[in-house]
Motif scaffolding. Structure first.
Motif, short mmCIF file in Angstrom:
data_model
loop_
_atom_site.label_atom_id
_atom_site.label_comp_id
_atom_site.label_asym_id
_atom_site.label_seq_id
_atom_site.Cartn_x
_atom_site.Cartn_y
_atom_site.Cartn_z
N GLU A 15 0.83 -1.21 0.00
CA GLU A 15 0.00 0.00 0.00
C GLU A 15 0.86 1.25 0.00
OE1 GLU A 15 -3.62 2.08 2.56
OE2 GLU A 15 -3.15 -0.04 2.83
N MET A 18 2.12 1.70 -3.46
CA MET A 18 1.04 2.23 -4.29
C MET A 18 0.92 3.74 -4.11
SD MET A 18 -1.62 1.02 -6.23
CE MET A 18 -2.00 -0.60 -5.56
N CYS A 56 2.18 -4.86 -5.52
CA CYS A 56 1.63 -3.56 -5.90
C CYS A 56 1.46 -3.46 -7.41
CB CYS A 56 2.55 -2.45 -5.41
SG CYS A 56 2.16 -0.83 -6.09
N LEU A 60 -1.92 -2.78 -9.76
CA LEU A 60 -2.01 -1.70 -10.75
C LEU A 60 -2.31 -2.24 -12.14
CD1 LEU A 60 0.95 0.58 -9.60
CD2 LEU A 60 -1.49 1.11 -9.46
N ILE A 86 -8.92 2.40 -6.83
CA ILE A 86 -8.63 1.86 -5.50
C ILE A 86 -9.82 2.07 -4.58
CG2 ILE A 86 -7.18 2.17 -3.46
CD1 ILE A 86 -4.88 2.85 -5.42
#
Length: 229
Positions: A15, A18, A56, A60, A86
Motif C-alpha cells: 500500500e 502504491m 503492488c 495496478l 482503488i
C-alpha cells in the motif's frame, strides 16, 4: 524519474508503494506513457523488497493503470484514475455489499444478455459454448463461472459493460466461493448457464434476459441461505 524512498510504517508495504507511485504520477515525476524502471531498480529506488513491489504492480496492472510492453511496465493511467479505482476496490470489501452487488448485476447483466443475443458473433458463441463445457467438466472451479460471464459480456460488444463486469465479478468472487462447492447450487447454476447460452444462440433477446434474471435469483437465494458458508 524521481521517487521518494519509502519510510516503513504501519500500513502494509504494498500500500505504501502504491501511494508513493500515485504521488509521483500526480506530481508529474512519473508521466503517463513512461516506462517504469526494472523491478530491481524500482525496488532499490523505493527501498522495498521485490515481493512487495510485485504485489503492488500486479494490483495496478489488474486495475488497468499499467500494462506490460515487452519486459517493461508502462504507466497508462493518471493518478486520479488510479485513486478512483482503488476506492472502488475498497468499497467492494465493505460488509453488507452483497445487496448492492446483486442490484448491480441485475441492472447490467440482464442488459448484457439481451445485447449478446443481438450481437454475438460465431466466435462469441463458440467462446460461450466452451465456457459452458468447462463448467460441466470442472464444476468445482468457480473461475469457470467468471469465464462464462466474461464471455457473455464480451459478446455484448459493449466494452464499457464488459470491462466493468470483469472488474466487479473478480473483486466480489468470494460471494460465490461461499456456496459454489455445493452440488445443489452447481446443478441449478449449470442448468441456468446453459439456458442463457441457448437463448443467446437462438437470438431470443427476451428469453436471454429472462434466463439471466432467473440465474441471478438463484445466486441471491443461495447467498441468503448460506451467508457465512
Amino acid at each position: 524519474m524521481r521517487l521518494e524512498k519509502i519510510q516503513h510504517a504501519l500500513p502494509k508495504i504494498p500500500e505504501l508503494v502504491m501511494q508513493t507511485l500515485i504521488t509521483a504520477i500526480d506530481r508529474g515525476d512519473v508521466k503517463v506513457g513512461q516506462e517504469l524502471p526494472s523491478e530491481r531498480d524500482l525496488a532499490e529506488m523505493l527501498g522495498v523488497g521485490r515481493g512487495s513491489l510485485r504485489e503492488c504492480l500486479a494490483i495496478l496492472e489488474f486495475l488497468g493503470a499499467i500494462e506490460n510492453r515487452g519486459n517493461r511496465k508502462v504507466v497508462i493511467r493518471d493518478a486520479d484514475y488510479i485513486q478512483r479505482s482503488i476506492s472502488f476496490v475498497r468499497v467492494s470489501n465493505k460488509p453488507n455489499i452483497q445487496e448492492d452487488f446483486g442490484e448491480f448485476r441485475r441492472i447490467n447483466e440482464v442488459a448484457i444478455a439481451g445485447l449478446a443475443s443481438q450481437r454475438a458473433t460465431e466466435e462469441d458463441l463458440a467462446a460461450l459454448a466452451e465456457a459452458v463445457r468447462m463448467l460441466e467438466s470442472n464444476p468445482d472451479d468457480y473461475m469457470n463461472d467468471l469465464r462464462f460471464h466474461d464471455a457473455l459480456a464480451i459478446a455484448s460488444h459493449n466494452m464499457m459493460l464488459a470491462a466493468t463486469i470483469h472488474l466487479v465479478n473478480s473483486m466480489i468472487a468470494d460471494i460465490r466461493v461461499r456456496f459454489f462447492g455445493r452440488p445443489d447450487y452447481q446443478r441449478r447454476s449449470q442448468e441456468s448457464h446453459i439456458a442463457i447460452y441457448e437463448a443467446v444462440r437462438d437470438r431470443d433477446e427476451e428469453r436471454a434476459k429472462r434466463e439471466m434474471d432467473r440465474h441471478l435469483k438463484i445466486v441471491e437465494d443461495f447467498a441468503r441461505k448460506y451467508p457465512d458458508h
